[in-house]
Design an enzyme around this catalytic site. Structure first.
Site, mmCIF file in Angstrom:
data_model
loop_
_atom_site.group_PDB
_atom_site.id
_atom_site.type_symbol
_atom_site.label_atom_id
_atom_site.label_comp_id
_atom_site.label_asym_id
_atom_site.label_seq_id
_atom_site.Cartn_x
_atom_site.Cartn_y
_atom_site.Cartn_z
ATOM 1 N N ASP A 22 9.679 -0.734 -5.896
ATOM 2 C CA ASP A 22 8.642 -0.250 -4.970
ATOM 3 C C ASP A 22 7.431 0.333 -5.690
ATOM 4 O O ASP A 22 6.756 1.233 -5.176
ATOM 5 C CB ASP A 22 9.226 0.805 -4.002
ATOM 6 C CG ASP A 22 10.375 0.250 -3.190
ATOM 7 O OD1 ASP A 22 10.372 -0.955 -2.910
ATOM 8 O OD2 ASP A 22 11.279 1.029 -2.837
ATOM 9 N N LYS A 25 4.297 -3.838 -6.631
ATOM 10 C CA LYS A 25 4.181 -5.175 -7.244
ATOM 11 C C LYS A 25 3.484 -6.160 -6.297
ATOM 12 O O LYS A 25 2.631 -6.944 -6.719
ATOM 13 C CB LYS A 25 5.595 -5.707 -7.575
ATOM 14 C CG LYS A 25 6.341 -4.826 -8.575
ATOM 15 C CD LYS A 25 7.758 -5.299 -8.800
ATOM 16 C CE LYS A 25 8.708 -5.111 -7.642
ATOM 17 N NZ LYS A 25 8.980 -3.696 -7.280
ATOM 18 N N GLY A 49 11.174 -5.667 -0.831
ATOM 19 C CA GLY A 49 10.154 -5.599 0.222
ATOM 20 C C GLY A 49 8.828 -5.383 -0.479
ATOM 21 O O GLY A 49 8.607 -4.322 -1.057
ATOM 22 N N HIS A 50 7.986 -6.390 -0.501
ATOM 23 C CA HIS A 50 6.704 -6.315 -1.225
ATOM 24 C C HIS A 50 5.570 -6.273 -0.215
ATOM 25 O O HIS A 50 5.389 -7.211 0.570
ATOM 26 C CB HIS A 50 6.564 -7.525 -2.167
ATOM 27 C CG HIS A 50 7.594 -7.525 -3.272
ATOM 28 N ND1 HIS A 50 7.646 -8.486 -4.247
ATOM 29 C CD2 HIS A 50 8.585 -6.652 -3.555
ATOM 30 C CE1 HIS A 50 8.643 -8.208 -5.071
ATOM 31 N NE2 HIS A 50 9.235 -7.112 -4.674
ATOM 32 N N GLN A 231 12.511 -5.605 -7.565
ATOM 33 C CA GLN A 231 13.173 -4.380 -8.027
ATOM 34 C C GLN A 231 12.400 -3.811 -9.235
ATOM 35 O O GLN A 231 11.210 -4.014 -9.317
ATOM 36 C CB GLN A 231 14.646 -4.624 -8.354
ATOM 37 C CG GLN A 231 15.512 -4.871 -7.121
ATOM 38 C CD GLN A 231 15.434 -6.293 -6.587
ATOM 39 O OE1 GLN A 231 15.643 -7.239 -7.317
ATOM 40 N NE2 GLN A 231 15.159 -6.451 -5.319
HETATM 41 P P1 GDP Z 1 6.824 -3.340 -4.229
HETATM 42 O O1 GDP Z 1 8.220 -3.511 -3.750
HETATM 43 O O2 GDP Z 1 6.742 -3.023 -5.683
HETATM 44 O O3 GDP Z 1 5.915 -4.488 -3.859
HETATM 45 O O4 GDP Z 1 6.261 -2.047 -3.475
HETATM 46 P P2 GDP Z 1 6.450 -1.691 -1.905
HETATM 47 O O5 GDP Z 1 5.568 -2.560 -1.123
HETATM 48 O O6 GDP Z 1 7.879 -1.639 -1.545
HETATM 49 O O7 GDP Z 1 5.979 -0.177 -1.912
HETATM 50 C C1 GDP Z 1 4.705 0.202 -2.301
HETATM 51 C C2 GDP Z 1 4.042 0.925 -1.106
HETATM 52 O O8 GDP Z 1 2.904 1.610 -1.564
HETATM 53 C C3 GDP Z 1 3.547 -0.036 -0.046
HETATM 54 O O9 GDP Z 1 3.612 0.596 1.196
HETATM 55 C C4 GDP Z 1 2.099 -0.281 -0.443
HETATM 56 O O10 GDP Z 1 1.275 -0.661 0.643
HETATM 57 C C5 GDP Z 1 1.716 1.071 -0.966
HETATM 58 N N1 GDP Z 1 0.719 1.099 -2.050
HETATM 59 C C6 GDP Z 1 0.537 0.223 -3.071
HETATM 60 N N2 GDP Z 1 -0.399 0.684 -3.922
HETATM 61 C C7 GDP Z 1 -0.814 1.865 -3.430
HETATM 62 C C8 GDP Z 1 -1.744 2.850 -3.878
HETATM 63 O O11 GDP Z 1 -2.369 2.742 -4.924
HETATM 64 N N3 GDP Z 1 -1.879 3.978 -3.106
HETATM 65 C C9 GDP Z 1 -1.182 4.166 -1.949
HETATM 66 N N4 GDP Z 1 -1.389 5.290 -1.276
HETATM 67 N N5 GDP Z 1 -0.298 3.263 -1.510
HETATM 68 C C10 GDP Z 1 -0.107 2.141 -2.240
HETATM 69 P P1 IMO Z 2 11.488 -4.104 -4.495
HETATM 70 O O1 IMO Z 2 11.371 -5.524 -5.001
HETATM 71 C C1 IMO Z 2 13.716 -0.352 -4.450
HETATM 72 C C2 IMO Z 2 18.066 -0.621 -4.745
HETATM 73 C C3 IMO Z 2 18.889 -0.230 -3.533
HETATM 74 C C4 IMO Z 2 20.152 0.270 -4.217
HETATM 75 C C5 IMO Z 2 20.287 -0.681 -5.402
HETATM 76 C C6 IMO Z 2 21.221 -1.851 -5.136
HETATM 77 O O2 IMO Z 2 10.926 -3.918 -3.140
HETATM 78 O O3 IMO Z 2 10.957 -3.157 -5.513
HETATM 79 P P2 IMO Z 2 21.160 -4.052 -3.644
HETATM 80 O O4 IMO Z 2 20.714 -4.280 -2.242
HETATM 81 O O5 IMO Z 2 20.410 -4.831 -4.650
HETATM 82 O O6 IMO Z 2 22.641 -4.188 -3.787
HETATM 83 O O7 IMO Z 2 20.868 -2.486 -3.928
HETATM 84 O O8 IMO Z 2 18.991 -1.171 -5.668
HETATM 85 N N1 IMO Z 2 17.042 -1.664 -4.490
HETATM 86 C C7 IMO Z 2 15.735 -1.421 -4.438
HETATM 87 N N2 IMO Z 2 15.054 -0.251 -4.527
HETATM 88 N N3 IMO Z 2 13.045 -1.521 -4.350
HETATM 89 C C8 IMO Z 2 13.711 -2.699 -4.284
HETATM 90 O O9 IMO Z 2 13.076 -3.894 -4.317
HETATM 91 C C9 IMO Z 2 15.121 -2.684 -4.293
HETATM 92 N N4 IMO Z 2 16.074 -3.632 -4.230
HETATM 93 C C10 IMO Z 2 17.252 -2.990 -4.357
HETATM 94 O O10 IMO Z 2 18.254 0.774 -2.793
HETATM 95 O O11 IMO Z 2 19.936 1.554 -4.738
HETATM 96 MG MG MG Z 3 9.512 -2.713 -2.272
#
Ligand code: GDP
Ligand code: IMO
Ligand code: MG
Length: 431
Positions: A22, A25, A49-50, A231
């Site tokens: 998270d 990416k 979840g991206h 991840q």
């Molecule tokens: P990913 O899994 O690495 O793609 O990241 P996620 O989408 O799960 O989580 C990142 C969260 O932070 C999302 O809700 C994005 O919209 C948000 N986000 C990304 N970059 C920024 C930033 O620079 N500032 C803020 N406030 N939110 C951001």
């Molecule tokens: P993105 O790509 C954050 C965490 C879960 C749990 C562990 C194992 O959005 O960054 P799993 O479902 O793989 O058996 O879970 O890994 N986890 C993540 N945490 N971002 C993710 O993906 C994750 N995918 C799995 O919360 O601790």
């Molecule tokens: Mg994510």
């Protein structure tokens, strides 16, 4: 976008997370895609979840690569990914409303493994059996599917084109039912199977391909390729905080095995990290702020899971862990996300070392368990200014510049980008 940074040489560049996932990416893959011809996901599955935001639209992708909103890029779901056909088809349906032609620029590897409904049951049963030691899995069936892959039992996307697919499905399901014994399913299996089969029928009509060969050909014809990780490094099955990890190789090596790319064809490695740390699920987190300040960061950063909605744990930036991630991945460029979330804090603590079994160390030890390890912090001044409207990197507060330089000095890698908001446009290039 800076040209000095993104020369996008002929080669496969990798973008991956350096913390516990998270990091942001999805946003950066979307920002970078206009420099690339191919964007390819190399591991993970619907546990990811991206999030992407642009033109007032917020979109979360789970299986589909984050380059899908760019008309000229081919998006590939690589062999290292595990696919739940139901979740995938739901993703496609949401996407088609925004991007009617998205299927024409999407290829799915025949070698990617399928998540069966019974894999989800096995995941749930395994977590239930672990009790208070549970991993905090997203319960998407990821672990059991990778276990079947390495155990040589799995079903692959390519199998759905074979005449005996149903027998293969039944044989694997029977094996799972035997393992599950008297476990009471938390959902109706017959309904789930029907929906799964309907989604398999839809998948058959999509572009199923030998994507390892597509990528090798793209490479040879000089196309620019971006490999998208899911991840983060600290969730890697080998290098993460085992056993509180996911079941795939989230590090740079995973791009080679998850796409069919030789190591000598890798170019840049973009390492994405938050200006602080978060973790969702169980497992050690040395710099965790389990207090009001942690809650303040969670609220300001909207730190709730994109896939499960669970609150993310929050804490200070951990430099020994970041340095380790830089080394494991061979990171060549760092990108710092969510700097805007730290605005308004008088001081920032940065972990620069640990006290481990009575000794000060600056590397990541074998175990990060709290009873063995205490973080040592350096205090840095914070900044008050709201960063979300800044468009020129020279206008960032001096304290943020100092924070960034400190990270560069401690990791030995340039921070080329600072993200100051979720939108595509809220991206500041430093190089
Ligand atoms: P990913 O899994 O690495 O793609 O990241 P996620 O989408 O799960 O989580 C990142 C969260 O932070 C999302 O809700 C994005 O919209 C948000 N986000 C990304 N970059 C920024 C930033 O620079 N500032 C803020 N406030 N939110 C951001
Ligand atoms: P993105 O790509 C954050 C965490 C879960 C749990 C562990 C194992 O959005 O960054 P799993 O479902 O793989 O058996 O879970 O890994 N986890 C993540 N945490 N971002 C993710 O993906 C994750 N995918 C799995 O919360 O601790
Ligand atoms: Mg994510």
């Amino acid at each position: 976008m800076s040209n000095a940074v993104l020369s996008a040489k002929n080669g496969v560049d990798i973008l991956l997370g350096l913390q516990w996932g998270d990091e942001g990416k999805g946003k950066i893959v979307d920002v970078l895609t206009r420099k690339y011809d191919v964007v390819a996901r190399f591991q993970g599955g619907p546990n990811a979840g991206h999030t992407l935001e642009f033109n007032g639209i917020k979109h979360v992708l789970h299986t589909i690569p984050s380059g899908i909103f760019h008309a000229n890029a081919l998006n590939i779901i690589g062999n290292g990914v595990v696919v739940d056909p139901v979740i995938f088809c739901k993703e496609i349906d949401k996407l088609i409303a925004l991007e009617p032609h998205c299927l024409s620029r999407l290829e799915i590897s025949r070698k990617a493994h399928l998540i069966l409904p019974t894999h989800r049951l096995l995941d749930a049963a395994s977590e239930a059996a672990k009790g208070k030691n549970k991993i905090g899995s997203t319960l998407k069936g990821i672990g059991p599917t990778y276990m079947d892959k390495t155990g040589r039992n799995g079903l692959r996307i390519g199998d759905i084109e074979l005449p005996d697919f149903m027998e293969r499905y039944q044989a694997l399901k029977d094996k799972h039912m035997h393992l599950l014994g008297s476990y009471e399913p938390p959902f109706d299996l017959a309904d789930a199977e029907m929906e799964w089969m309907r989604s398999i029928d839809r998948l058959r009509k999509m572009v199923l391909a030998d994507t390892d060969i597509s990528i090798q050909e793209a490479y040879k014809s000089g196309k620019r390729i971006l490999a998208e990780g899911a991840q983060g490094t600290l969730l890697d099955v080998d290098f993460g905080t085992y056993p509180f990890v996911t079941s795939s190789t989230t590090t740079a090596a995973g791009a080679c095995t998850g796409l069919g790319v030789a190591p000598n064809r890798i170019g840049e490695v973009y390492g994405i990290f938050k200006a602080y740390c978060t973790r969702v699920g169980s497992g050690p987190f040395p710099t965790e702020l389990d207090n009001d300040l942690g809650q303040e960061i969670r609220d300001k950063g909207h730190e709730y899971g994109s896939t499960t909605g669970r609150p993310r744990r929050t804490g200070w930036l951990d430099l020994p862990a970041l340095r380790y991630a830089v080394e494991v991945n061979g990171v060549t460029q760092l990108m710092m996300m969510k700097a805007d979330v730290l605005s308004g804090l008088k001081n920032l603590e940065v972990c620069t070392a640990y006290m481990y079994r009575g000794e000060k160390i600056t590397h990541l030890p074998y175990s990060l368990e709290a009873d063995l390890l205490d973080p040592c912090y350096t205090t840095m001044p914070g900044w008050d200014e709201d960063l979300t409207g800044i468009h020129d990197v020279t206008k960032i507060p001096a304290a943020l510049e100092a924070y960034t330089k400190f990270i560069e000095q401690e990791t030995g890698v340039p921070v080329v980008l600072i993200s100051v908001g979720p939108d595509r446009e809220q991206t500041l290039w430093r190089a």
